[in-house]
Write an enzyme that holds these catalytic residues in place. Sequence first.
Site, short mmCIF file in Angstrom:
data_model
loop_
_atom_site.label_atom_id
_atom_site.label_comp_id
_atom_site.label_asym_id
_atom_site.label_seq_id
_atom_site.Cartn_x
_atom_site.Cartn_y
_atom_site.Cartn_z
N LYS A 24 -7.74 15.46 4.15
CA LYS A 24 -7.57 14.83 2.85
C LYS A 24 -8.26 15.68 1.80
O LYS A 24 -9.22 16.39 2.10
CB LYS A 24 -8.17 13.42 2.83
N GLY B 123 4.04 0.88 -8.01
CA GLY B 123 4.20 2.32 -8.07
C GLY B 123 5.34 2.76 -7.19
O GLY B 123 6.21 1.97 -6.81
N ALA C 72 5.57 3.70 -3.97
CA ALA C 72 5.71 3.09 -2.64
C ALA C 72 6.06 1.61 -2.74
O ALA C 72 6.93 1.12 -2.02
CB ALA C 72 4.42 3.28 -1.84
N GLY C 73 5.37 0.89 -3.63
CA GLY C 73 5.61 -0.54 -3.75
C GLY C 73 7.01 -0.87 -4.22
O GLY C 73 7.66 -1.77 -3.70
#
Length: 408
Positions: A103, A217, A219-220
């Site tokens: 990450k 956003g 993904a949602g």
Amino acid sequence: MTDLLEEAVSRMDRAVDADPDLKNIRRLLSLPHEVIERELSLRRADGKTEYARAWRCRYNTLKGPTKGGIRFDSSATSEEVSRLGFLMTLKCALLDLPFGGAKGAVRINPGKLSTKERYQLAETYGELFSDLLRPDHDVAAPDVATSSDDMEAMLAGIEQVANGEARGALTGKPEDMGGISLRKGATGRGAVLILDRLAPEYGLTLEGATIAVQGIGKAGLEFARLAREAGARIVAMADSSGTISDPDGLDIQAVAEGKSDGTLDYTGPSEAIISQEADILCLAAISDTITDANAPDLNCRMILEIANAAISPNADAVLVREGIAVGPDILFNSGGVTASYLEWLSFCRGGRDHVPEMETKWRDRLITSADSLAATIDECEGDWRLAATLYAMRDLNVIAESQGVFEV
């Protein structure tokens, strides 16, 4: 060890209780392989220089090069980057991808940057970490508040000091630079695919289910759109400004347009989404949304984690007590990294893969992982997070033993 990481790795204890042979891999996975922290300088439009902390965590290298996104976030910390690298390690193992977890982050508010400043920021990150970002060593991707445009800028930074293999060090690139269309919306699409596959195991059917979504956003919205097409009713959605709801079901296209032009008609505060009555609560926004403090307020049968670490470990006991099932993040948000793997693989093969072929491979990989968990869920007494953790740890343990990592 930091609190965030310590809490995350503590979930492996139950896997060790279920399978004591995993105690060595639990110890190995307790700390990251390396966390690199550097200072990034940014020349602002007013001529002043701003400095920001930047990180890259390569959490584990047992399976191959590390893989993980890069986020621009004013609240980013080394601790959060390490936690997310740990989760990516488990995710790649669960999906049987040839990657370790990684990450990256820059502690900065991207919303206060001009287009030119943002390009400079991403380009500088690429140059700053060009010693790590290579297709056979560490592969990055978009994450929170980053996009294909940022990957293009990072690529420009890497290419200043690297050779022609720089494009293989980044996925989620624009398509004219080696990106693939499959990557767009892959996280939300993958979540619906897996949910549809496993819903009967949870005692649910996607058709007719009521769903509340935290996060408006990428993904949602993609999850909500496809879940609605599959017959579910999206009764509420929320962002940082508030919650919108309609018991008859929201028009997802209208929600997307309202989000874009700032005309959403909120019916309550953001936190109202937590107690929204629904079969499924989908968390597609931020980490640590559900804690032991608000878990008693839940009014759903199942929580779906699309956001990484959306449920704090301290909430686990409450969810068990309330009988609320959990679809864990390392499975349900794996569509993105699986698409990224196929983009990386296409680079390694000289770009000869075709989109329909990659789409089939993407679906097969997600469904195979979901079915593998379903086959072992009885061993875990219906606990899907435990099943996912156990499966991933066993995969990594076999590799570590074959490499002679542990003393005999």
